[in-house]
Motif scaffolding. Structure first.
Motif, PDB file in Angstrom:
ATOM      1  N   LEU A 183      28.096   6.100   5.821  1.00  0.00           N
ATOM      2  CA  LEU A 183      28.373   6.660   4.496  1.00  0.00           C
ATOM      3  C   LEU A 183      27.205   7.421   3.886  1.00  0.00           C
ATOM      4  CD1 LEU A 183      30.257   3.551   3.084  1.00  0.00           C
ATOM      5  CD2 LEU A 183      31.276   5.691   3.877  1.00  0.00           C
ATOM      6  N   GLY A 184      25.971   7.079   4.259  1.00  0.00           N
ATOM      7  CA  GLY A 184      24.827   7.765   3.674  1.00  0.00           C
ATOM      8  C   GLY A 184      23.533   7.314   4.320  1.00  0.00           C
ATOM      9  N   VAL A 185      22.468   8.047   4.054  1.00  0.00           N
ATOM     10  CA  VAL A 185      21.145   7.675   4.543  1.00  0.00           C
ATOM     11  C   VAL A 185      20.118   7.889   3.434  1.00  0.00           C
ATOM     12  CG1 VAL A 185      21.558   8.150   6.996  1.00  0.00           C
ATOM     13  CG2 VAL A 185      20.798   9.998   5.497  1.00  0.00           C
ATOM     14  N   TYR A 186      19.036   7.142   3.500  1.00  0.00           N
ATOM     15  CA  TYR A 186      17.919   7.407   2.602  1.00  0.00           C
ATOM     16  C   TYR A 186      16.609   7.178   3.354  1.00  0.00           C
ATOM     17  CZ  TYR A 186      17.510   2.308   1.667  1.00  0.00           C
ATOM     18  OH  TYR A 186      17.342   0.947   1.767  1.00  0.00           O
ATOM     19  N   PHE A 187      15.545   7.783   2.826  1.00  0.00           N
ATOM     20  CA  PHE A 187      14.238   7.741   3.477  1.00  0.00           C
ATOM     21  C   PHE A 187      13.269   6.971   2.618  1.00  0.00           C
ATOM     22  CE2 PHE A 187      10.258  10.023   4.939  1.00  0.00           C
ATOM     23  CZ  PHE A 187      10.270   9.473   6.210  1.00  0.00           C
ATOM     24  N   THR A 188      12.506   6.079   3.218  1.00  0.00           N
ATOM     25  CA  THR A 188      11.599   5.206   2.463  1.00  0.00           C
ATOM     26  C   THR A 188      10.153   5.687   2.492  1.00  0.00           C
ATOM     27  OG1 THR A 188      11.045   3.789   4.333  1.00  0.00           O
ATOM     28  CG2 THR A 188      13.046   3.239   3.085  1.00  0.00           C
ATOM     29  N   SER A 189       9.918   6.905   3.008  1.00  0.00           N
ATOM     30  CA  SER A 189       8.610   7.517   3.227  1.00  0.00           C
ATOM     31  C   SER A 189       8.043   7.154   4.596  1.00  0.00           C
ATOM     32  CB  SER A 189       7.584   7.164   2.148  1.00  0.00           C
ATOM     33  OG  SER A 189       7.037   5.882   2.332  1.00  0.00           O
ATOM     34  N   THR A 190       8.620   6.159   5.249  1.00  0.00           N
ATOM     35  CA  THR A 190       8.203   5.826   6.619  1.00  0.00           C
ATOM     36  C   THR A 190       9.387   5.695   7.577  1.00  0.00           C
ATOM     37  OG1 THR A 190       8.206   3.458   6.086  1.00  0.00           O
ATOM     38  CG2 THR A 190       6.101   4.630   5.908  1.00  0.00           C
ATOM     39  N   ILE A 191      10.545   5.287   7.076  1.00  0.00           N
ATOM     40  CA  ILE A 191      11.700   5.077   7.952  1.00  0.00           C
ATOM     41  C   ILE A 191      12.975   5.596   7.292  1.00  0.00           C
ATOM     42  CG2 ILE A 191      10.779   3.052   9.168  1.00  0.00           C
ATOM     43  CD1 ILE A 191      12.490   1.342   7.237  1.00  0.00           C
ATOM     44  N   TRP A 192      13.958   5.926   8.141  1.00  0.00           N
ATOM     45  CA  TRP A 192      15.292   6.277   7.665  1.00  0.00           C
ATOM     46  C   TRP A 192      16.174   5.035   7.703  1.00  0.00           C
ATOM     47  CZ3 TRP A 192      16.847  10.665   5.384  1.00  0.00           C
ATOM     48  CH2 TRP A 192      16.030  11.800   5.530  1.00  0.00           C
ATOM     49  N   LYS A 251      36.123   7.293   1.605  1.00  0.00           N
ATOM     50  CA  LYS A 251      35.917   6.172   0.693  1.00  0.00           C
ATOM     51  C   LYS A 251      35.376   6.673  -0.651  1.00  0.00           C
ATOM     52  CE  LYS A 251      34.880   2.776   4.311  1.00  0.00           C
ATOM     53  NZ  LYS A 251      36.176   2.088   4.166  1.00  0.00           N
ATOM     54  N   LEU A 252      35.681   5.948  -1.701  1.00  0.00           N
ATOM     55  CA  LEU A 252      35.120   6.256  -3.015  1.00  0.00           C
ATOM     56  C   LEU A 252      33.707   5.694  -3.046  1.00  0.00           C
ATOM     57  CD1 LEU A 252      38.183   5.448  -5.324  1.00  0.00           C
ATOM     58  CD2 LEU A 252      37.342   7.698  -4.609  1.00  0.00           C
ATOM     59  N   PHE A 253      32.790   6.470  -2.491  1.00  0.00           N
ATOM     60  CA  PHE A 253      31.411   6.005  -2.328  1.00  0.00           C
ATOM     61  C   PHE A 253      30.449   7.069  -2.836  1.00  0.00           C
ATOM     62  CE2 PHE A 253      27.445   6.080   0.062  1.00  0.00           C
ATOM     63  CZ  PHE A 253      27.018   4.756  -0.008  1.00  0.00           C
ATOM     64  N   THR A 254      29.491   6.648  -3.644  1.00  0.00           N
ATOM     65  CA  THR A 254      28.387   7.525  -4.033  1.00  0.00           C
ATOM     66  C   THR A 254      27.096   6.738  -3.913  1.00  0.00           C
ATOM     67  OG1 THR A 254      28.371   6.946  -6.400  1.00  0.00           O
ATOM     68  CG2 THR A 254      29.870   8.729  -5.699  1.00  0.00           C
ATOM     69  N   LEU A 255      26.016   7.429  -3.569  1.00  0.00           N
ATOM     70  CA  LEU A 255      24.729   6.754  -3.455  1.00  0.00           C
ATOM     71  C   LEU A 255      24.273   6.198  -4.796  1.00  0.00           C
ATOM     72  CD1 LEU A 255      22.866   9.212  -1.067  1.00  0.00           C
ATOM     73  CD2 LEU A 255      23.595   6.885  -0.535  1.00  0.00           C
ATOM     74  N   GLU A 256      24.587   6.905  -5.886  1.00  0.00           N
ATOM     75  CA  GLU A 256      24.188   6.440  -7.216  1.00  0.00           C
ATOM     76  C   GLU A 256      24.802   5.074  -7.523  1.00  0.00           C
ATOM     77  OE1 GLU A 256      23.650  10.722  -6.919  1.00  0.00           O
ATOM     78  OE2 GLU A 256      25.371   9.432  -6.536  1.00  0.00           O
ATOM     79  N   GLU A 257      26.104   4.958  -7.287  1.00  0.00           N
ATOM     80  CA  GLU A 257      26.784   3.687  -7.554  1.00  0.00           C
ATOM     81  C   GLU A 257      26.314   2.601  -6.598  1.00  0.00           C
ATOM     82  OE1 GLU A 257      28.873   2.700  -9.937  1.00  0.00           O
ATOM     83  OE2 GLU A 257      28.487   4.624 -10.926  1.00  0.00           O
ATOM     84  N   TYR A 258      26.055   2.986  -5.350  1.00  0.00           N
ATOM     85  CA  TYR A 258      25.598   2.007  -4.364  1.00  0.00           C
ATOM     86  C   TYR A 258      24.263   1.402  -4.784  1.00  0.00           C
ATOM     87  CZ  TYR A 258      23.575   0.070  -0.120  1.00  0.00           C
ATOM     88  OH  TYR A 258      22.968  -0.774   0.773  1.00  0.00           O
ATOM     89  N   PHE A 259      23.306   2.269  -5.110  1.00  0.00           N
ATOM     90  CA  PHE A 259      21.980   1.767  -5.501  1.00  0.00           C
ATOM     91  C   PHE A 259      22.056   0.936  -6.777  1.00  0.00           C
ATOM     92  CE2 PHE A 259      20.309   5.476  -2.959  1.00  0.00           C
ATOM     93  CZ  PHE A 259      19.790   4.689  -1.948  1.00  0.00           C
ATOM     94  N   LYS A 260      22.906   1.359  -7.675  1.00  0.00           N
ATOM     95  CA  LYS A 260      23.039   0.610  -8.933  1.00  0.00           C
ATOM     96  C   LYS A 260      23.588  -0.790  -8.684  1.00  0.00           C
ATOM     97  CE  LYS A 260      25.112   0.954 -13.540  1.00  0.00           C
ATOM     98  NZ  LYS A 260      25.955   1.772 -14.451  1.00  0.00           N
ATOM     99  N   LYS A 261      24.548  -0.894  -7.769  1.00  0.00           N
ATOM    100  CA  LYS A 261      25.201  -2.190  -7.535  1.00  0.00           C
ATOM    101  C   LYS A 261      24.424  -3.078  -6.586  1.00  0.00           C
ATOM    102  CE  LYS A 261      29.592  -4.193  -5.985  1.00  0.00           C
ATOM    103  NZ  LYS A 261      30.965  -3.908  -5.505  1.00  0.00           N
ATOM    104  N   TYR A 262      23.880  -2.498  -5.510  1.00  0.00           N
ATOM    105  CA  TYR A 262      23.317  -3.303  -4.432  1.00  0.00           C
ATOM    106  C   TYR A 262      21.788  -3.411  -4.466  1.00  0.00           C
ATOM    107  CZ  TYR A 262      27.892  -3.498  -2.225  1.00  0.00           C
ATOM    108  OH  TYR A 262      29.219  -3.741  -1.967  1.00  0.00           O
ATOM    109  N   ILE A 263      21.142  -2.437  -5.072  1.00  0.00           N
ATOM    110  CA  ILE A 263      19.686  -2.446  -5.080  1.00  0.00           C
ATOM    111  C   ILE A 263      19.115  -2.973  -6.385  1.00  0.00           C
ATOM    112  CG2 ILE A 263      17.609  -1.047  -4.815  1.00  0.00           C
ATOM    113  CD1 ILE A 263      19.269  -1.320  -2.280  1.00  0.00           C
ATOM    114  N   GLU A 264      19.643  -2.504  -7.515  1.00  0.00           N
ATOM    115  CA  GLU A 264      19.093  -2.889  -8.808  1.00  0.00           C
ATOM    116  C   GLU A 264      19.441  -4.319  -9.179  1.00  0.00           C
ATOM    117  OE1 GLU A 264      20.361  -0.040 -11.670  1.00  0.00           O
ATOM    118  OE2 GLU A 264      19.324   1.644 -10.702  1.00  0.00           O
TER     119      GLU A 264
END
Length: 226
Positions: free
Chosen positions: A170-179, A212-225
């Protein structure tokens, strides 16, 4: 910005996106929406087949293509600078794809621009930090995301546990060292994250999954924050 430059920039936008909103163009070029309407009319009068749909935006008619637009010196310099950063990336497939793209950029530059670009390449360096574990799957993952294609992966978790998963990327993000790949895991029946450098093997299946009804914004808000 002079009108000719703005019209050229609008053409680039129309080539790079499926649909372009007049309001987005107005914001980008700091002009009124009425000015954008006039620009679109001018392009149409010049023979560019621009389609428009109320509530959607402007688009180039299918089957029409414009000749390559030359890069400015500053734009080419920006791409070379970015390439130095990309080469410190840990994914080999991204480095390879970017290098091929840069070669195509160089191919359309004139001799003077090429000479300046070669000089700049020699004068820009990204310090050689300690290299993280490498991966080579990002290109396949990116295409699977846009194709909605199911992937099968063999994965080693942080605990060194080996596992096989069938996932919907569904998506990828970079942590400055890994994907990191975000996917719906059919084994866990929930969203999971997978470091690309820990993917031992990856298989593209012929199966497609529904959007899927998926956005990175909603994902980070729900699963990361939380």
């Amino acid at each position: 910005m002079k009108r000719l430059h703005r019209l050229t920039a609008i053409l680039v936008k129309l080539q790079s996106k499926k649909v372009v909103q007049a309001s987005d163009l107005a914001d980008k070029f700091d002009v009124s929406i009425r000015t954008i309407y006039r620009d679109m009319l001018a392009l149409s009068d010049a023979g560019v087949p621009i389609g428009a749909e109320a509530g959607t935006g402007y688009f180039l008619v299918d089957g029409y293509s414009l000749p390559p637009i030359m890069f400015t010196e500053k734009e080419a310099n920006a791409l070379i600078t970015a390439s130095k950063i990309i080469h410190n990336n840990n994914d080999k497939s991204l480095i390879s794809d970017y290098d091929e793209a840069i070669e195509k950029v160089k191919a359309i530059l004139n001799s003077t621009q090429k000479e300046k670009l070669e000089l700049l390449e020699q004068r820009i360096v990204s310090p050689p930090f300690q290299k993280p574990p490498t991966s080579s799957h990002l290109s396949v993952i990116q295409k699977a995301i846009t194709d909605l294609r199911v992937l099968e992966i063999e994965y080693t978790a942080a605990s060194q546990q080996y596992t096989k998963r069938t996932i919907e990327p569904l998506g990828v993000y970079f942590t400055s060292t890994i994907w990191v790949l975000i996917a719906y895991c059919r084994l866990r029946k929930d969203y999971r994250e997978f470091r690309t450098d820990r993917i031992i093997n990856l298989i593209e299946t012929s199966e497609l999954f529904p959007p899927k009804l998926f956005t990175l914004e909603e994902y980070f808000k729900k699963y990361i924050e939380n």
